[in-house]
Design an enzyme around this catalytic site. Structure first.
Site, PDB file in Angstrom:
ATOM      1  N   CYS A 276      15.016 -10.451  31.241  1.00  0.00           N
ATOM      2  CA  CYS A 276      16.112  -9.544  30.887  1.00  0.00           C
ATOM      3  C   CYS A 276      15.956  -8.114  31.435  1.00  0.00           C
ATOM      4  CB  CYS A 276      16.252  -9.483  29.377  1.00  0.00           C
ATOM      5  SG  CYS A 276      16.651 -11.081  28.662  1.00  0.00           S
TER       6      CYS A 276
HETATM    7  N1  LIG Z   1      14.842 -14.863  27.133  1.00  0.00           N
HETATM    8  C1  LIG Z   1      15.267 -13.846  26.402  1.00  0.00           C
HETATM    9  O1  LIG Z   1      14.502 -13.205  25.703  1.00  0.00           O
HETATM   10  C2  LIG Z   1      16.736 -13.456  26.386  1.00  0.00           C
HETATM   11  C3  LIG Z   1      17.181 -12.574  25.380  1.00  0.00           C
HETATM   12  C4  LIG Z   1      18.503 -12.211  25.355  1.00  0.00           C
HETATM   13  C5  LIG Z   1      19.371 -12.682  26.342  1.00  0.00           C
HETATM   14  N2  LIG Z   1      18.914 -13.502  27.320  1.00  0.00           N
HETATM   15  C6  LIG Z   1      19.879 -13.978  28.317  1.00  0.00           C
HETATM   16  O2  LIG Z   1      20.236 -15.315  27.998  1.00  0.00           O
HETATM   17  C7  LIG Z   1      20.450 -16.069  29.189  1.00  0.00           C
HETATM   18  C8  LIG Z   1      19.536 -17.279  29.204  1.00  0.00           C
HETATM   19  O3  LIG Z   1      18.199 -16.852  29.237  1.00  0.00           O
HETATM   20  P1  LIG Z   1      16.984 -17.793  28.860  1.00  0.00           P
HETATM   21  O4  LIG Z   1      15.804 -16.906  28.737  1.00  0.00           O
HETATM   22  O5  LIG Z   1      17.344 -18.689  27.725  1.00  0.00           O
HETATM   23  O6  LIG Z   1      16.866 -18.652  30.202  1.00  0.00           O
HETATM   24  P2  LIG Z   1      16.010 -19.993  30.408  1.00  0.00           P
HETATM   25  O7  LIG Z   1      15.697 -20.055  31.860  1.00  0.00           O
HETATM   26  O8  LIG Z   1      14.896 -20.062  29.411  1.00  0.00           O
HETATM   27  O9  LIG Z   1      17.021 -21.148  30.032  1.00  0.00           O
HETATM   28  C9  LIG Z   1      18.158 -21.430  30.747  1.00  0.00           C
HETATM   29  C10 LIG Z   1      18.333 -22.925  30.828  1.00  0.00           C
HETATM   30  O10 LIG Z   1      19.574 -23.182  31.488  1.00  0.00           O
HETATM   31  C11 LIG Z   1      19.417 -24.338  32.288  1.00  0.00           C
HETATM   32  N3  LIG Z   1      20.496 -24.337  33.275  1.00  0.00           N
HETATM   33  C12 LIG Z   1      20.632 -23.557  34.367  1.00  0.00           C
HETATM   34  N4  LIG Z   1      21.812 -23.802  34.966  1.00  0.00           N
HETATM   35  C13 LIG Z   1      22.421 -24.763  34.246  1.00  0.00           C
HETATM   36  C14 LIG Z   1      23.662 -25.435  34.345  1.00  0.00           C
HETATM   37  N5  LIG Z   1      24.525 -25.145  35.327  1.00  0.00           N
HETATM   38  N6  LIG Z   1      23.950 -26.375  33.450  1.00  0.00           N
HETATM   39  C15 LIG Z   1      23.081 -26.679  32.458  1.00  0.00           C
HETATM   40  N7  LIG Z   1      21.908 -26.066  32.284  1.00  0.00           N
HETATM   41  C16 LIG Z   1      21.580 -25.116  33.163  1.00  0.00           C
HETATM   42  C17 LIG Z   1      18.012 -24.216  32.847  1.00  0.00           C
HETATM   43  O11 LIG Z   1      17.510 -25.463  33.258  1.00  0.00           O
HETATM   44  C18 LIG Z   1      17.256 -23.628  31.633  1.00  0.00           C
HETATM   45  O12 LIG Z   1      16.680 -24.646  30.834  1.00  0.00           O
HETATM   46  C19 LIG Z   1      20.223 -15.101  30.336  1.00  0.00           C
HETATM   47  O13 LIG Z   1      21.431 -14.539  30.714  1.00  0.00           O
HETATM   48  C20 LIG Z   1      19.331 -14.041  29.721  1.00  0.00           C
HETATM   49  O14 LIG Z   1      19.466 -12.796  30.382  1.00  0.00           O
HETATM   50  C21 LIG Z   1      17.618 -13.924  27.348  1.00  0.00           C
END
Ligand SMILES: NC(=O)c1ccc[n+]([C@@H]2O[C@H](COP(=O)([O-])OP(=O)(O)OC[C@H]3O[C@@H](n4cnc5c(N)ncnc54)[C@H](O)[C@@H]3O)[C@@H](O)[C@H]2O)c1
Length: 436
Positions: A276
């Site tokens: 992030c």
């Molecule tokens: N990790 C954090 O602490 C956090 C906190 C707040 C917001 N966010 C935001 O949330 C969002 C997700 O982050 P995350 O950390 O959960 O990511 P992540 O990489 O842990 O998880 C995302 C998942 O989406 C899957 N994916 C990707 N493209 C796909 C598609 N087209 N169809 C189905 N699945 C798909 C991936 O395989 C993965 O398992 C981002 O925008 C991030 O900026 C993350």
């Protein structure tokens, strides 16, 4: 008041009979899916990563904040399942998108994950559905990118289906503030969209915060993370200044934080990491650049934060030099590869930059991280070196990059010949500890 299929959706949300699809079962999507399932909803997670799908279906959690026992209980009650097939989307009442939003190498937003998830929904969108985007993104994404794709087949948002943006604000590893207890900001394309999305989240989250538009909700998240990124940039610069002036920056921050108003402590470190903080403010800077404005403060903070690994290497080099030793040929043990304390997430961790820079200058790098058994450092796979007196004595310098709680710091302090501490782990500093 909603009518027709959207009125039915409202009733299904209230009765907890709505089917919920969560696209992306990562740090954000899996805890969210679990909370909805615990509340009685029938939840289907959709992920392209088959190992994650299998993990959910076999009740083996791969996310620190989700217990396998919770997955087992939800699987037994048939509340939660996972699939790689997007065919299930048509039968979901609500679909929440939680896919990654990284930066491209050019430091521009990589929207490909949001676009491909949206296209899969667009092929199947029907009357009475509620679609919510949670991925952090630039203001305008939901209205200008997601909405036209979903309306392309003739359905109208706010009339046939609803669309909203609700940023995820979780802090992985934080047991005090969780998916349920962090207030949820929600902005819909229309007031009805906001109301339905608020009703859905209201069933699992203690406090909901409706705002006037999707753009506002998108901007809220970027303000929060830009605030952190810029303040960390500021305190990193203060650390550089304090070093030049011979002042202990940590002591300054501890004293400054006693002011009961108008000050909030941020801490210096080896640079920003995680999915992030390093990227979110760049989404904002990119978007506003398209509108002809250069986000100067944001860019400057990013430059300062990105230069911290270089600064850490400089401090290691001069600490060795003080002891008549060279970096070239030295064995350096890095403690903590994850981007922050007590988590296993290594995405965009500055530790990788520190390792690369050290190896470019001829050092031999090893690492210890209780949460990261193996990792690719400078294009080579390494495994975490177990800490022992002999290992510590053999290296020329130990660098604390992430201060995980479970590391035996007494052992490090007793046996490491030199410690460069970027996290103020060793407050009472003997001569062998060099603080950032
Ligand atoms: N990790 C954090 O602490 C956090 C906190 C707040 C917001 N966010 C935001 O949330 C969002 C997700 O982050 P995350 O950390 O959960 O990511 P992540 O990489 O842990 O998880 C995302 C998942 O989406 C899957 N994916 C990707 N493209 C796909 C598609 N087209 N169809 C189905 N699945 C798909 C991936 O395989 C993965 O398992 C981002 O925008 C991030 O900026 C993350």
């Amino acid at each position: 008041m909603p009518s027709g299929p959207l009125a039915k959706l409202k009733k299904r949300i209230t009765a907890r009979t709505a089917r919920i699809g969560v696209i992306g079962l990562g740090y954000v999507g899996l805890p969210l899916a679990v909370e909805f399932a615990k509340e009685g909803f029938s939840v289907t997670g959709i992920d392209l990563d088959r190992r994650r799908v299998a993990g959910v279906n076999r009740a083996r959690s791969y996310i620190l904040d989700v217990e396998s026992s919770d997955l087992r209980a939800l699987r037994r009650r048939r509340r939660l399942r996972a699939t790689s097939s997007f065919g299930v989307l048509g039968s979901q009442d609500a679909i929440i998108i939680c896919v990654p939003t990284p930066l491209r190498k050019t430091r521009e937003p990589d929207m490909s994950f949001i676009l491909s998830a949206t296209e899969e929904i667009a092929k199947r969108v029907r009357r009475g559905q509620l679609i919510i985007l949670e991925s952090t993104t630039y203001p305008g994404t939901t209205d200008e990118v997601v909405r036209p794709a979903l309306e392309a087949r003739g359905l109208k948002v706010g009339k046939d289906f609803c669309l909203a943006f609700s940023p995820e604000r979780i802090d992985p590893g934080n047991a005090t503030y969780t998916t349920r207890t962090i207030p949820k900001v929600i902005g819909g394309i229309t007031p009805l969209c906001t109301r339905l999305a608020t009703a859905l989240y209201g069933s699992i989250i203690h406090k909901t915060v409706p705002v006037s538009s999707t753009k506002t909700a998108e901007m809220v998240k970027l303000l929060e993370n830009t605030f952190r990124a810029v303040n960390i940039g500021l305190v990193n610069e203060i650390a550089l200044i304090c070093h030049r002036l011979g002042i202990n920056v940590w002591e300054v921050i501890e004293a400054a934080r006693t002011k009961p108003f108008g000050f909030m402590p941020f801490y210096p470190g080896p640079g920003l990491g995680g999915h992030c903080l390093p990227s979110d403010s760049m989404y904002l800077a990119w978007k506003v650049r398209v509108h002809g404005y250069e986000a100067r403060l944001i860019e400057l903070a990013s430059q300062i934060n990105s230069a911290m690994p270089e600064y850490v290497v400089e401090r290691i080099t001069s600490a060795l030099n003080e002891r008549r030793a060279a970096l070239k040929g030295a064995t350096i043990l890095l403690i903590g590869l994850a981007y922050k304390k007590d988590v296993s997430d290594t995405r965009d961790s500055p530790a990788f930059d520190v390792a690369r820079l050290l190896e470019e200058r001829g050092a031999r790098v090893a690492y210890h991280d209780p949460y990261v058994p193996s990792a690719i450092l400078d294009e080579k796979r390494r495994t975490s070196t177990p800490l022992s007196a002999a290992v510590l004595r053999r290296c020329q310098c130990v660098v604390i990059l992430t201060n995980h709680s479970t590391v035996n710091y007494d052992l490090v302090l007793r046996h490491a010949p030199l410690i460069v501490d970027t996290r103020n782990q060793f407050r009472a500093r003997p001569n062998r500890v060099v603080s950032l």
